[in-house]
Design an enzyme around this catalytic site. Structure first.
Site, PDB file in Angstrom:
ATOM      1  N   ARG A  16       0.819  -1.180  -0.075  1.00 23.50           N
ATOM      2  CA  ARG A  16       0.148   0.004   0.109  1.00 23.50           C
ATOM      3  C   ARG A  16       1.110   1.231   0.110  1.00 23.50           C
ATOM      4  O   ARG A  16       1.889   1.120   0.446  1.00 23.50           O
ATOM      5  CB  ARG A  16      -0.868   0.013   1.343  1.00 23.50           C
ATOM      6  CG  ARG A  16      -2.026  -0.900   1.125  1.00 23.50           C
ATOM      7  CD  ARG A  16      -3.142  -0.421   0.279  1.00 23.50           C
ATOM      8  NE  ARG A  16      -4.351  -1.440   0.390  1.00 23.50           N
ATOM      9  CZ  ARG A  16      -4.372  -2.338  -0.661  1.00 23.50           C
ATOM     10  NH1 ARG A  16      -3.279  -2.704  -1.618  1.00 23.50           N
ATOM     11  NH2 ARG A  16      -5.760  -3.048  -0.441  1.00 23.50           N
ATOM     12  N   GLU A  30      -2.918   7.886  -4.091  1.00 22.58           N
ATOM     13  CA  GLU A  30      -3.224   7.337  -5.520  1.00 22.58           C
ATOM     14  C   GLU A  30      -4.791   7.446  -5.695  1.00 22.58           C
ATOM     15  O   GLU A  30      -5.155   7.365  -7.040  1.00 22.58           O
ATOM     16  CB  GLU A  30      -3.058   5.711  -5.589  1.00 22.58           C
ATOM     17  CG  GLU A  30      -3.829   4.847  -4.597  1.00 22.58           C
ATOM     18  CD  GLU A  30      -3.401   3.421  -4.729  1.00 22.58           C
ATOM     19  OE1 GLU A  30      -2.290   3.044  -4.672  1.00 22.58           O
ATOM     20  OE2 GLU A  30      -4.504   2.567  -4.765  1.00 22.58           O
ATOM     21  N   HIS A  79      -1.709   0.579  -9.490  1.00 25.37           N
ATOM     22  CA  HIS A  79      -2.286  -0.536  -8.701  1.00 25.37           C
ATOM     23  C   HIS A  79      -2.962  -1.728  -9.515  1.00 25.37           C
ATOM     24  O   HIS A  79      -4.067  -1.909  -9.487  1.00 25.37           O
ATOM     25  CB  HIS A  79      -3.377   0.137  -7.897  1.00 25.37           C
ATOM     26  CG  HIS A  79      -3.847  -0.517  -6.484  1.00 25.37           C
ATOM     27  ND1 HIS A  79      -3.906   0.102  -5.385  1.00 25.37           N
ATOM     28  CD2 HIS A  79      -3.762  -1.790  -6.324  1.00 25.37           C
ATOM     29  CE1 HIS A  79      -4.211  -0.991  -4.516  1.00 25.37           C
ATOM     30  NE2 HIS A  79      -4.231  -2.116  -4.870  1.00 25.37           N
TER      31      HIS A  79
HETATM   32  P1  NAI Z   1      -1.391 -11.544   4.579  1.00 23.34           P
HETATM   33  O1  NAI Z   1      -2.206 -11.005   5.786  1.00 23.34           O
HETATM   34  O2  NAI Z   1      -1.353 -13.016   4.027  1.00 23.34           O
HETATM   35  O3  NAI Z   1       0.146 -11.019   5.119  1.00 23.34           O
HETATM   36  C1  NAI Z   1       0.607  -9.812   5.547  1.00 23.34           C
HETATM   37  C2  NAI Z   1       1.815 -10.227   6.733  1.00 23.34           C
HETATM   38  O4  NAI Z   1       2.459  -8.954   6.801  1.00 23.34           O
HETATM   39  C3  NAI Z   1       1.397 -11.151   7.810  1.00 23.34           C
HETATM   40  O5  NAI Z   1       2.349 -12.180   7.902  1.00 23.34           O
HETATM   41  C4  NAI Z   1       1.719 -10.064   8.881  1.00 23.34           C
HETATM   42  O6  NAI Z   1       2.204 -10.533  10.129  1.00 23.34           O
HETATM   43  C5  NAI Z   1       3.101  -9.358   8.382  1.00 23.34           C
HETATM   44  N1  NAI Z   1       3.129  -8.027   8.858  1.00 23.34           N
HETATM   45  C6  NAI Z   1       2.530  -6.920   9.472  1.00 23.34           C
HETATM   46  N2  NAI Z   1       3.008  -5.789  10.003  1.00 23.34           N
HETATM   47  C7  NAI Z   1       4.311  -6.014   9.490  1.00 23.34           C
HETATM   48  C8  NAI Z   1       5.293  -5.367   9.540  1.00 23.34           C
HETATM   49  N3  NAI Z   1       5.513  -3.963  10.283  1.00 23.34           N
HETATM   50  N4  NAI Z   1       6.678  -5.846   9.280  1.00 23.34           N
HETATM   51  C9  NAI Z   1       6.722  -6.997   8.939  1.00 23.34           C
HETATM   52  N5  NAI Z   1       5.671  -7.618   8.489  1.00 23.34           N
HETATM   53  C10 NAI Z   1       4.510  -7.217   8.854  1.00 23.34           C
HETATM   54  O7  NAI Z   1      -1.378 -10.428   3.460  1.00 23.34           O
HETATM   55  P2  NAI Z   1      -1.264 -10.802   1.880  1.00 23.34           P
HETATM   56  O8  NAI Z   1      -2.308 -11.424   1.299  1.00 23.34           O
HETATM   57  O9  NAI Z   1       0.271 -11.319   1.872  1.00 23.34           O
HETATM   58  O10 NAI Z   1      -1.338  -9.138   1.334  1.00 23.34           O
HETATM   59  C11 NAI Z   1      -0.174  -8.251   1.687  1.00 23.34           C
HETATM   60  C12 NAI Z   1      -0.863  -6.794   1.363  1.00 23.34           C
HETATM   61  O11 NAI Z   1      -0.825  -6.703  -0.097  1.00 23.34           O
HETATM   62  C13 NAI Z   1      -2.137  -6.481   1.581  1.00 23.34           C
HETATM   63  O12 NAI Z   1      -2.383  -6.280   2.896  1.00 23.34           O
HETATM   64  C14 NAI Z   1      -2.388  -5.563   0.672  1.00 23.34           C
HETATM   65  O13 NAI Z   1      -2.365  -4.089   1.335  1.00 23.34           O
HETATM   66  C15 NAI Z   1      -1.444  -5.743  -0.498  1.00 23.34           C
HETATM   67  N6  NAI Z   1      -2.211  -6.009  -1.722  1.00 23.34           N
HETATM   68  C16 NAI Z   1      -1.804  -5.456  -2.901  1.00 23.34           C
HETATM   69  C17 NAI Z   1      -2.434  -5.811  -4.209  1.00 23.34           C
HETATM   70  C18 NAI Z   1      -2.061  -5.082  -5.181  1.00 23.34           C
HETATM   71  O14 NAI Z   1      -2.910  -5.213  -6.156  1.00 23.34           O
HETATM   72  N7  NAI Z   1      -1.349  -4.093  -5.227  1.00 23.34           N
HETATM   73  C19 NAI Z   1      -3.386  -6.888  -4.126  1.00 23.34           C
HETATM   74  C20 NAI Z   1      -3.501  -7.761  -3.022  1.00 23.34           C
HETATM   75  C21 NAI Z   1      -2.971  -7.291  -1.691  1.00 23.34           C
END
Ligand code: NAI
Length: 340
Positions: free
Chosen positions: A239, A268, A300
């Site tokens: 994000r 954005e 995005h």
């Molecule tokens: P997820 O929930 O499976 O994994 C997120 C991980 O980040 C978790 O393991 C959590 O413990 C960790 N985390 C939280 N705070 C942290 C920090 N300060 N330092 C290190 N790790 C930390 O989420 P997923 O599915 O992997 O997605 C991640 C992010 O990707 C979403 O939250 C979303 O914002 C973004 N996203 C972007 C998309 C795009 O089209 N550009 C599409 C889908 C998701």
């Protein structure tokens, strides 16, 4: 049974292609009103007369919008996304259920993060334009081998893990940071968890895969950037708010940071997803960012694969069906994460 009525905000050209073919279930009649408007304080009243709304990443639900939705009788907010930093859950709690698509295709996003890295490093986007223009010069197109370089993955959830595995496939050393480390996974893949400081210090490439929460906002700021290896490349498909853009610009201007591949940007919602090619860009920060030869910005689109779009439509409709037919909310978001 009367059809359930859903107001679908911020409709994109591809949404109808994936949702309409799935609306043929006679056992669960659903009527979608596709709206171009983005949800916000000025448009929330469009939800009047609808039992549910369906929103995307740049629709915003703050406290004022939540009040309007509640007043208009909306029972459920169905997000067509995994991230939910645009929704003030606290303001909806106990009044309107919020469901999301927790996983549609982590591969889509991970593969895209790597494609940003490859493009930025090997400059295929520049070579493409050059050759089309009859310019076959190679000057300035050199990149570096990823093999034996170090990648740092911030956040090893679904997307971060797949990204890490792909980069291991290039023969990179991969470091990871996550408050909830997946120790067994890391060990089996030859990936090393470190503290964030060590990851910043040692990584040639840093890829962000954590959610935007109040604690994570501007995680990549002046202090973080100056603790990175000189020449490091930053990839952000997470994000926009994870990076302090002004600090990133300073680090790029001083040539300290080697480049940035950004699929997301802090502000954005003003520009992304729409055609503004005939207008003067008023956002000076975005405009400055766009001038760097070593910055690659996309709008995005990391999620934009056929597989992901099908999964988003299927899960969203299933979320709505379960809620209205069975009063079940398996993909409900419970944690409170206030929107900015
Ligand atoms: P997820 O929930 O499976 O994994 C997120 C991980 O980040 C978790 O393991 C959590 O413990 C960790 N985390 C939280 N705070 C942290 C920090 N300060 N330092 C290190 N790790 C930390 O989420 P997923 O599915 O992997 O997605 C991640 C992010 O990707 C979403 O939250 C979303 O914002 C973004 N996203 C972007 C998309 C795009 O089209 N550009 C599409 C889908 C998701």
């Amino acid at each position: 049974m009367e059809p359930v009525r859903i107001a679908f905000f911020d409709t994109k050209s591809y949404d109808k292609d994936y949702f309409d073919p799935l609306l043929k279930d006679p056992a669960f009649p659903l009527k979608i009103k596709y709206l171009n408007a983005r949800l916000g304080p000025d448009t929330a009243a469009l939800a009047s007369g609808y039992e549910g709304i369906c929103i995307f990443v740049n629709d915003r639900i703050d406290a004022a919008v939540a009040d309007i939705l509640y007043r208009e009788g909306v029972k459920i907010v169905a997000l067509r996304s995994a991230g939910y930093n645009n929704v003030n859950l606290e303001a909806l709690r106990g009044r309107i259920s919020v469901v999301r698509v927790p996983s549609y295709s982590p591969h889509a996003v991970a593969e895209y993060a790597v494609s940003l890295l490859l493009t930025l490093n090997r400059k295929t986007h520049k070579a493409y334009s050059r050759v089309r223009d009859g310019n076959f010069s190679l000057a300035g197109l050199e990149g570096f081998d990823l093999y034996k370089k170090t990648a740092g993955i911030i956040g090893t959830g679904q997307i971060g893990r797949i990204t890490a595995e792909i980069l291991r496939g290039f023969g990179m050393e991969v470091l990871a940071s996550d408050p909830y480390p997946a120790a067994e996974w890391a060990e089996s893949r030859g990936i090393l968890y470190t503290g964030r400081e060590e990851l910043f210090r040692r990584s040639d490439i840093i890829s962000l895969h954590c959610p935007l929460t109040p604690e994570n906002r501007r995680l990549i700021n002046k202090a973080a950037l100056s603790s990175m290896k000189p020449g490091a490349i930053i990839i952000n498909t997470g994000r926009g708010g994870l990076i302090d853009t002004k600090d990133l610009i300073d680090a790029l201007k001083s040539n300290y940071i080697g480049g940035a591949g950004l699929d997301v940007y802090e502000e954005e919602d003003r520009y992304f997803f729409e055609d503004h090619s005939g207008q003067v860009i008023q956002d000076d920060t975005l405009a400055r960012l766009m001038t760097f030869p070593n910055v690659l910005i996309t709008s995005h689109q990391a999620f934009l694969t056929r597989e992901a779009l099908s999964a988003i439509a299927e899960t969203t409709l299933e979320n709505l069906r379960l809620f209205f037919e069975k009063n079940e909310v398996p993909n409900e978001i419970k944690a409170a994460t206030p929107a900015k």
